[in-house]
Design a protein around this motif. Sequence first.
Motif, PDB file in Angstrom:
ATOM      1  N   THR A 271      54.438  38.279  67.259  1.00  0.00           N
ATOM      2  CA  THR A 271      53.533  38.275  66.115  1.00  0.00           C
ATOM      3  C   THR A 271      53.148  39.705  65.753  1.00  0.00           C
ATOM      4  O   THR A 271      53.396  40.638  66.515  1.00  0.00           O
ATOM      5  CB  THR A 271      52.233  37.504  66.442  1.00  0.00           C
ATOM      6  OG1 THR A 271      51.481  38.258  67.403  1.00  0.00           O
ATOM      7  CG2 THR A 271      52.528  36.124  66.988  1.00  0.00           C
ATOM      8  N   PRO A 272      52.511  39.911  64.612  1.00  0.00           N
ATOM      9  CA  PRO A 272      51.899  41.218  64.331  1.00  0.00           C
ATOM     10  C   PRO A 272      50.783  41.487  65.337  1.00  0.00           C
ATOM     11  O   PRO A 272      50.233  40.566  65.956  1.00  0.00           O
ATOM     12  CB  PRO A 272      51.339  41.058  62.909  1.00  0.00           C
ATOM     13  CG  PRO A 272      52.011  39.860  62.342  1.00  0.00           C
ATOM     14  CD  PRO A 272      52.333  38.970  63.487  1.00  0.00           C
ATOM     15  N   SER A 273      50.437  42.741  65.475  1.00  0.00           N
ATOM     16  CA  SER A 273      49.304  43.098  66.325  1.00  0.00           C
ATOM     17  C   SER A 273      48.011  42.659  65.650  1.00  0.00           C
ATOM     18  O   SER A 273      48.003  42.294  64.466  1.00  0.00           O
ATOM     19  CB  SER A 273      49.277  44.603  66.562  1.00  0.00           C
ATOM     20  OG  SER A 273      49.021  45.281  65.326  1.00  0.00           O
ATOM     21  N   GLU A 274      46.904  42.711  66.395  1.00  0.00           N
ATOM     22  CA  GLU A 274      45.621  42.329  65.810  1.00  0.00           C
ATOM     23  C   GLU A 274      45.285  43.223  64.626  1.00  0.00           C
ATOM     24  O   GLU A 274      44.815  42.742  63.585  1.00  0.00           O
ATOM     25  CB  GLU A 274      44.512  42.402  66.858  1.00  0.00           C
ATOM     26  CG  GLU A 274      43.144  42.024  66.297  1.00  0.00           C
ATOM     27  CD  GLU A 274      42.046  41.972  67.339  1.00  0.00           C
ATOM     28  OE1 GLU A 274      40.866  41.808  66.959  1.00  0.00           O
ATOM     29  OE2 GLU A 274      42.366  42.095  68.544  1.00  0.00           O
ATOM     30  N   GLU A 275      45.529  44.515  64.739  1.00  0.00           N
ATOM     31  CA  GLU A 275      45.242  45.439  63.636  1.00  0.00           C
ATOM     32  C   GLU A 275      46.086  45.103  62.414  1.00  0.00           C
ATOM     33  O   GLU A 275      45.594  45.103  61.278  1.00  0.00           O
ATOM     34  CB  GLU A 275      45.503  46.879  64.088  1.00  0.00           C
ATOM     35  CG  GLU A 275      45.173  47.920  63.021  1.00  0.00           C
ATOM     36  CD  GLU A 275      45.431  49.341  63.506  1.00  0.00           C
ATOM     37  OE1 GLU A 275      45.334  50.259  62.681  1.00  0.00           O
ATOM     38  OE2 GLU A 275      45.742  49.518  64.716  1.00  0.00           O
ATOM     39  N   GLU A 276      47.376  44.808  62.642  1.00  0.00           N
ATOM     40  CA  GLU A 276      48.258  44.444  61.520  1.00  0.00           C
ATOM     41  C   GLU A 276      47.827  43.114  60.916  1.00  0.00           C
ATOM     42  O   GLU A 276      47.846  42.933  59.685  1.00  0.00           O
ATOM     43  CB  GLU A 276      49.704  44.365  62.015  1.00  0.00           C
ATOM     44  CG  GLU A 276      50.293  45.726  62.368  1.00  0.00           C
ATOM     45  CD  GLU A 276      51.603  45.604  63.125  1.00  0.00           C
ATOM     46  OE1 GLU A 276      52.406  46.546  63.057  1.00  0.00           O
ATOM     47  OE2 GLU A 276      51.830  44.560  63.797  1.00  0.00           O
ATOM     48  N   PHE A 277      47.411  42.178  61.763  1.00  0.00           N
ATOM     49  CA  PHE A 277      47.003  40.873  61.236  1.00  0.00           C
ATOM     50  C   PHE A 277      45.746  40.991  60.380  1.00  0.00           C
ATOM     51  O   PHE A 277      45.597  40.273  59.387  1.00  0.00           O
ATOM     52  CB  PHE A 277      46.766  39.893  62.383  1.00  0.00           C
ATOM     53  CG  PHE A 277      46.462  38.495  61.911  1.00  0.00           C
ATOM     54  CD1 PHE A 277      47.476  37.620  61.569  1.00  0.00           C
ATOM     55  CD2 PHE A 277      45.148  38.065  61.765  1.00  0.00           C
ATOM     56  CE1 PHE A 277      47.197  36.342  61.112  1.00  0.00           C
ATOM     57  CE2 PHE A 277      44.857  36.792  61.308  1.00  0.00           C
ATOM     58  CZ  PHE A 277      45.889  35.924  60.985  1.00  0.00           C
ATOM     59  N   ARG A 278      44.851  41.882  60.758  1.00  0.00           N
ATOM     60  CA  ARG A 278      43.628  42.043  59.968  1.00  0.00           C
ATOM     61  C   ARG A 278      43.939  42.477  58.539  1.00  0.00           C
ATOM     62  O   ARG A 278      43.178  42.166  57.613  1.00  0.00           O
ATOM     63  CB  ARG A 278      42.693  43.051  60.637  1.00  0.00           C
ATOM     64  CG  ARG A 278      42.007  42.520  61.894  1.00  0.00           C
ATOM     65  CD  ARG A 278      41.057  43.525  62.513  1.00  0.00           C
ATOM     66  NE  ARG A 278      40.399  42.994  63.700  1.00  0.00           N
ATOM     67  CZ  ARG A 278      39.296  42.258  63.682  1.00  0.00           C
ATOM     68  NH1 ARG A 278      38.711  41.985  62.509  1.00  0.00           N
ATOM     69  NH2 ARG A 278      38.762  41.807  64.800  1.00  0.00           N
ATOM     70  N   THR A 279      45.061  43.188  58.338  1.00  0.00           N
ATOM     71  CA  THR A 279      45.449  43.553  56.963  1.00  0.00           C
ATOM     72  C   THR A 279      45.969  42.342  56.200  1.00  0.00           C
ATOM     73  O   THR A 279      46.015  42.354  54.971  1.00  0.00           O
ATOM     74  CB  THR A 279      46.525  44.649  56.979  1.00  0.00           C
ATOM     75  OG1 THR A 279      47.734  44.134  57.556  1.00  0.00           O
ATOM     76  CG2 THR A 279      46.070  45.863  57.776  1.00  0.00           C
ATOM     77  N   ASN A 297      59.441  35.573  52.912  1.00  0.00           N
ATOM     78  CA  ASN A 297      59.619  36.990  52.588  1.00  0.00           C
ATOM     79  C   ASN A 297      58.239  37.617  52.386  1.00  0.00           C
ATOM     80  O   ASN A 297      57.839  37.913  51.266  1.00  0.00           O
ATOM     81  CB  ASN A 297      60.486  37.136  51.337  1.00  0.00           C
ATOM     82  CG  ASN A 297      60.722  38.579  50.914  1.00  0.00           C
ATOM     83  OD1 ASN A 297      60.768  38.896  49.728  1.00  0.00           O
ATOM     84  ND2 ASN A 297      60.864  39.473  51.882  1.00  0.00           N
ATOM     85  N   LEU A 298      57.514  37.818  53.472  1.00  0.00           N
ATOM     86  CA  LEU A 298      56.153  38.343  53.395  1.00  0.00           C
ATOM     87  C   LEU A 298      56.138  39.742  52.793  1.00  0.00           C
ATOM     88  O   LEU A 298      55.238  40.077  52.015  1.00  0.00           O
ATOM     89  CB  LEU A 298      55.524  38.358  54.793  1.00  0.00           C
ATOM     90  CG  LEU A 298      54.087  38.868  54.885  1.00  0.00           C
ATOM     91  CD1 LEU A 298      53.155  38.039  54.009  1.00  0.00           C
ATOM     92  CD2 LEU A 298      53.616  38.863  56.333  1.00  0.00           C
ATOM     93  N   ALA A 299      57.145  40.551  53.107  1.00  0.00           N
ATOM     94  CA  ALA A 299      57.187  41.918  52.573  1.00  0.00           C
ATOM     95  C   ALA A 299      57.311  41.915  51.059  1.00  0.00           C
ATOM     96  O   ALA A 299      56.864  42.860  50.391  1.00  0.00           O
ATOM     97  CB  ALA A 299      58.356  42.686  53.200  1.00  0.00           C
ATOM     98  N   ALA A 307      56.390  46.871  57.405  1.00  0.00           N
ATOM     99  CA  ALA A 307      56.248  47.625  58.651  1.00  0.00           C
ATOM    100  C   ALA A 307      56.401  46.731  59.874  1.00  0.00           C
ATOM    101  O   ALA A 307      56.786  47.196  60.945  1.00  0.00           O
ATOM    102  CB  ALA A 307      54.889  48.329  58.682  1.00  0.00           C
ATOM    103  N   PHE A 308      56.079  45.439  59.732  1.00  0.00           N
ATOM    104  CA  PHE A 308      56.236  44.538  60.878  1.00  0.00           C
ATOM    105  C   PHE A 308      57.131  43.353  60.523  1.00  0.00           C
ATOM    106  O   PHE A 308      56.999  42.268  61.098  1.00  0.00           O
ATOM    107  CB  PHE A 308      54.876  44.049  61.393  1.00  0.00           C
ATOM    108  CG  PHE A 308      53.920  43.574  60.325  1.00  0.00           C
ATOM    109  CD1 PHE A 308      53.948  42.268  59.868  1.00  0.00           C
ATOM    110  CD2 PHE A 308      52.986  44.444  59.774  1.00  0.00           C
ATOM    111  CE1 PHE A 308      53.069  41.824  58.897  1.00  0.00           C
ATOM    112  CE2 PHE A 308      52.097  44.011  58.799  1.00  0.00           C
ATOM    113  CZ  PHE A 308      52.139  42.701  58.354  1.00  0.00           C
ATOM    114  N   ALA A 309      58.055  43.566  59.560  1.00  0.00           N
ATOM    115  CA  ALA A 309      58.947  42.487  59.132  1.00  0.00           C
ATOM    116  C   ALA A 309      59.859  42.024  60.260  1.00  0.00           C
ATOM    117  O   ALA A 309      60.297  40.867  60.278  1.00  0.00           O
ATOM    118  CB  ALA A 309      59.776  42.927  57.926  1.00  0.00           C
ATOM    119  N   ASP A 310      60.186  42.927  61.211  1.00  0.00           N
ATOM    120  CA  ASP A 310      61.044  42.520  62.320  1.00  0.00           C
ATOM    121  C   ASP A 310      60.387  41.439  63.173  1.00  0.00           C
ATOM    122  O   ASP A 310      61.054  40.602  63.772  1.00  0.00           O
ATOM    123  CB  ASP A 310      61.393  43.733  63.189  1.00  0.00           C
ATOM    124  CG  ASP A 310      60.133  44.412  63.740  1.00  0.00           C
ATOM    125  OD1 ASP A 310      59.093  44.391  63.041  1.00  0.00           O
ATOM    126  OD2 ASP A 310      60.203  44.954  64.857  1.00  0.00           O
TER     127      ASP A 310
END
Length: 746
Positions: A271-279, A297-299, A307-310
């Motif tokens: 998953t995305p990190s907590e910081e990335e998820f907050r965005t 296709n979230l991007a 940045a976290f599409a992978d």
Amino acid sequence: DITVHRSDTALIMELEAVTADAPSDLVGFVRPMIERVTAAESIPELCRLAARQIKALTGYDRVMVYRFDADYNGEVIAEALNADLEPFLGLNYPASDIPKQARALYQRNLLRVIGDVNDPGIDVIPTLNPNDEPLDLSMSTTRAVSPIHLEYLRNMGVQGSMSVSIIKGGKLWGLFACHSRTPLVPSYPVRTASELFAHLFSYLLERKENEAERAAFISGQILHDRIMVQLAIDTSVHQNFGMIAEAARDVIPFDGAVGWIEGEFQSIGTTPSEEEFRTLVPFLNTATSSRVYATDNLAGKLKGAEAFADRAAGLLALPVSRDPRDYIVFFRSEVARTVTWAGDPDKPVTIGEYGERLTPRKSFEAWQQALSGYSEPWTKDQVRAAESLRVTLMEVVLRLADNNLRERARASEQQELLIAELNHRVRNILNLIKGLINQSSIGHNDVSTLTSVIGGRIDALARAHDQITRQLWAPASLHELIENECDAYLGAMSERIVITGPDALLNPDAFSTIALVIHELMTNSAKYGALCDSSGSVAVNVQRDEDGALRMTWHESGGPPVKAPKRRGFGTTIIERSIPFELQGEAHVKFELTGVEAELIIPARHIDRFADKQERESREPDAPGEDRTFDLGNVLVVEDNMIIALDAEVFMEKLGAKSVSMASNVRQALTLLENNTYGYALLDINLGTENSLPIAEKLTARGVPFAFATGYGKTEGLSKQFPDTQTVQKPYDLDALRQAIAARFD
């Protein structure tokens, strides 16, 4: 073969030579085709079999089932072709290959034929009509087509083509696209058979999709039961996040999941990190709070998500609260994806011999496009399962709230029960109407007759529903039911039906069934029995048996001689079987030469009580005259549903409104009040997230009479705050509005 249709003020006649081998029995020709495709167990198999049937019927070299996606790109999902042809199965075509104007025409004119792409065509004479307008040939089968499209077909090696539209749910779902390497014009009967087959195919397609929806619903129910069994009664979604996610994985495959409950972050898998998820949270908050949100296709939807599409190329978000917004979000990692196009979709056209006009591309070789930032797509079944899971989790939240705030939770529980009951009743009504449509269509080939029959039966149900809901689902009068049917379908002949005996107040659960039976007796008599001429009459007698059951007899006399029908239609089936099947009563019908005689016995448990005529008259409120109108001047209607507002506008104009202004919210209504003078107003109490009380206060201050409208029943609080104001139940009824207005103007 001659076909005729109207185009503006002109009649267009198209004449074609009859071919000797053309089928004459279209139904007999199409029936085995439908029988073959009905055996299909899946939508891909259904489409594959359908392509084969069309190819066998028409003689084209290639028949494709061409499906549009949400952006109207096309994909060949099934194909039947000669062995020496290169397959097109799986190829994608950009939306520009069939532009918007062409798609609109495909939806209007369901079958289009191009017999020979090299046919030069002939001019329409005269070119313009007396109004200097060209002849509209949109609905013509023999019309020529755009030279651009002809060149497109020639580039594909096609000499003759036919397309048959596939319409599902009133929208263009796809096409049967037929190609021939030599000129070919199927006969008119063959084309008609193809069009009929396409209609029936659409029905089968919808049925298959409904079956898939039912399977997804069952999966959602299993998931619901599994989660509810494992959850402790006093635990929350936050405490059980891991168990919920793992249970969901069997139905909704994912690479990682995040629980965002009351601002706390939990995750499993990739998953995305907590910081990335907050965005992500502000982005999710812009979506609706009442259903799931899915993207592969979230991007492409959110800047910075690449940045976290992978780890999170696609997501499926389940909102499990309203305020604050809590979510369970499933993620899928990026996967390599290719789309095989028929030629390069980014350069579908070039500038050619037509000057500034675009000419079609000449290459249709398979061209693969690599896509980045995409995950595996979420299927419709997975989204439906997620929606079921969202409802389950909302139930968990409500259950926890029940332990913390018992009084408030009791009200919530009552609301949930009400919603469940409403859902149950709506589903029953929808199933009933679907059954009426399916059964009424048997034996009625004429569209207008079928429409009239179905409309009559649904109107009978609607009148019955109005009668029992007028007093908040209280028992309703059998006499009034019969009289309502008389007024609706017999008009001036109503006095030829004589009702004797006591009135019976029927319980709501039985009322709709009896209403349909009365409707069928009434309409059959008006069409074929005693009421179809000027001399016949009907005697209806109501009796109370010793065991409290209702015995009603229907006796026709004085009309034309009656013959027993050779075939039992759906109407006769309703009369003879509805009461025994649904109410466990009895129904006997005899077709005597002197007229139809029927005896209906309704068990006592469906009868609230019997009442004499005097008691019934004391229950009926005095109503203003049917044709009475009022000097209302300009009228303000405040209603947040446009269709309901349009109904109110029509009724107000019938009741004397000079003009009607409509507003959907408080701000619009107050603006109208500032700039206009009104003689009357109709206010829907509940306007989405607000109510109409500020408008009512403004009208009261100005001395403008008004009525409230509601679909929720009781309004005691309003009667205290606005004692002179009437309340009208929705949906609007002309007589109810007339009574409300009369109460203020008398």
